[in-house]
Design an enzyme around this catalytic site. Structure first.
Site, PDB file in Angstrom:
ATOM      1  N   LEU A  11       0.859  -1.179   0.000  1.00 21.76           N
ATOM      2  CA  LEU A  11       0.000   0.000   0.000  1.00 21.76           C
ATOM      3  C   LEU A  11       0.895   1.228   0.000  1.00 21.76           C
ATOM      4  CD1 LEU A  11      -3.173   0.603   2.146  1.00 21.76           C
ATOM      5  CD2 LEU A  11      -1.463   2.400   1.864  1.00 21.76           C
ATOM      6  N   ILE A  12       0.669   2.120  -0.954  1.00 24.09           N
ATOM      7  CA  ILE A  12       1.464   3.342  -1.075  1.00 24.09           C
ATOM      8  C   ILE A  12       0.527   4.540  -0.971  1.00 24.09           C
ATOM      9  CG2 ILE A  12       3.103   4.639  -2.479  1.00 24.09           C
ATOM     10  CD1 ILE A  12       3.798   2.083  -3.963  1.00 24.09           C
ATOM     11  N   SER A  16      -0.939  10.219  -6.507  1.00 19.66           N
ATOM     12  CA  SER A  16      -1.515  10.915  -7.658  1.00 19.66           C
ATOM     13  C   SER A  16      -0.453  11.611  -8.502  1.00 19.66           C
ATOM     14  CB  SER A  16      -2.569  11.934  -7.206  1.00 19.66           C
ATOM     15  OG  SER A  16      -2.001  12.916  -6.365  1.00 19.66           O
ATOM     16  N   GLY A  18       4.160  12.731  -8.697  1.00 23.64           N
ATOM     17  CA  GLY A  18       5.510  12.716  -8.148  1.00 23.64           C
ATOM     18  C   GLY A  18       6.072  11.367  -7.764  1.00 23.64           C
ATOM     19  N   ILE A  19       6.768  11.337  -6.640  1.00 28.70           N
ATOM     20  CA  ILE A  19       7.456  10.135  -6.190  1.00 28.70           C
ATOM     21  C   ILE A  19       6.456   9.008  -5.947  1.00 28.70           C
ATOM     22  CG2 ILE A  19       8.825   9.108  -4.333  1.00 28.70           C
ATOM     23  CD1 ILE A  19      10.176  11.816  -3.951  1.00 28.70           C
ATOM     24  N   GLY A  20       5.300   9.327  -5.388  1.00 32.66           N
ATOM     25  CA  GLY A  20       4.310   8.295  -5.113  1.00 32.66           C
ATOM     26  C   GLY A  20       3.829   7.608  -6.374  1.00 32.66           C
ATOM     27  N   SER A 144      12.706  13.105   4.053  1.00 34.73           N
ATOM     28  CA  SER A 144      13.363  14.151   3.277  1.00 34.73           C
ATOM     29  C   SER A 144      14.732  14.377   3.891  1.00 34.73           C
ATOM     30  CB  SER A 144      12.547  15.448   3.355  1.00 34.73           C
ATOM     31  OG  SER A 144      13.272  16.559   2.853  1.00 34.73           O
ATOM     32  N   TYR A 157       7.894  22.457   8.014  1.00 29.63           N
ATOM     33  CA  TYR A 157       8.083  21.233   7.231  1.00 29.63           C
ATOM     34  C   TYR A 157       9.183  20.370   7.842  1.00 29.63           C
ATOM     35  CZ  TYR A 157       9.216  18.262   3.202  1.00 29.63           C
ATOM     36  OH  TYR A 157       9.469  17.189   2.377  1.00 29.63           O
TER      37      TYR A 157
END
Length: 285
Positions: A11-12, A16, A18-20, A144, A157
């Site tokens: 499960l990721i 929608s 980018g990296i995912g 990150s 962030y």
């Protein structure tokens, strides 16, 4: 597949863009069945097209999951277990960028960053752990380099990513005692929709920054240079798949040589002087 020929299920979150998105396609190419989740499934078009182009559409299923909503998390996991009977890996990728400084943003700036980048990771990980224990699975979380090195105008962030890394570093030995491996994946600058999605009006931000205006302008100039040479989402996603497939995954992985060099400054900086010297240069000091 696992030893008995059963397809592995991952499960990721946040797939929608980018990296995912890249990780979902790459994991499917590596033989995983991917439950690709996103808050708004109406935005699944890019992922669906990428999966079809890669010939893995049959191994990528899209489901709704809002990592900030406990009921949404529980419902999604219930659906996955009902459909597949198992969960072998979780990739916490959903995240949100927040730019600003505490004097202007106040606590709301930090609450916004924490909700997705920290509490979302905690919520999904906690809910997934019983199922990962059952399969001897793993938790992979995209943090990150900002989860290691605090960066100007990224106070909220970085605080959230630091918190996520602290949570996962603490969880790792506990999870390992019940057969679950935990890894954090630390990208540096990545050319993806994640940056564009922040929709920052830089001139307006500088104008509103008051005495911080010159420092913000200096930071923006430095950051634009970093993203001009950014890693692709596909390259960053390859590190995630490497961890998913590794027999003995490490706790901490950087996705590029640039990220490794950047993080190494902090990890070998016992008194903090090297990091302060580096980041002070970003704001013209």
């Amino acid at each position: 597949m696992v030893a008995d020929g059963t397809t592995r299920i991952v499960l990721i979150t946040g797939t929608s863009t980018g990296i995912g998105l890249a990780a979902a396609v790459a994991a499917a190419q590596a033989g995983w069945h991917v439950v690709a989740t996103m808050r708004d499934t109406a935005k699944s078009g890019a992922l669906t097209a990428a999966a079809e182009a890669a010939g893995v559409a049959d191994r990528v299923e899209v489901r709704r999951l809002d990592v900030t909503d406990k009921e949404s998390v529980a419902a999604c996991l219930e659906e996955v277990l009902a459909a597949h009977g198992r969960l072998d890996a979780l990739v916490n990728n959903a995240g949100a960028g927040v730019v600003g400084t505490v004097e202007h943003g106040g606590t709301e700036l930090f609450r916004t960053a924490m909700e997705v980048n920290f509490f979302g990771v905690v919520e999904v990980t906690g809910a997934a752990m019983p199922h990962l224990r059952a399969t001897g699975g793993r938790v992979v979380t995209v943090t990150s380099v900002g989860g290691v090195v605090g960066q100007p105008f990224n106070e909220a962030y970085c605080a959230a990513k630091f918190a996520a890394e602290g949570f996962l570093e603490s969880l790792a030995p506990v999870a390992a005692s019940v057969g679950v491996r935990v890894t954090v994946v630390e990208p540096g600058a990545v050319a993806s929709e994640f940056v564009a999605s922040q929709e920052l009006d830089i001139p307006a931000m500088v104008a509103a920054a008051g005495p911080y205006g010159p420092a913000l302008e200096s930071y923006v100039a430095r950051t634009r240079g970093a993203f001009a040479a950014a890693q692709t989402s596909t390259d960053a996603a390859a590190s995630i798949v490497d961890v998913l497939d590794a027999a003995e995954p490490p706790f901490r992985v950087q996705t590029s040589d640039t990220a490794r060099a950047f993080v190494s400054t902090k990890l070998s900086d016992l008194d903090g002087a090297a990091v302060q010297k580096m980041t002070s240069g970003w704001v013209g000091r």
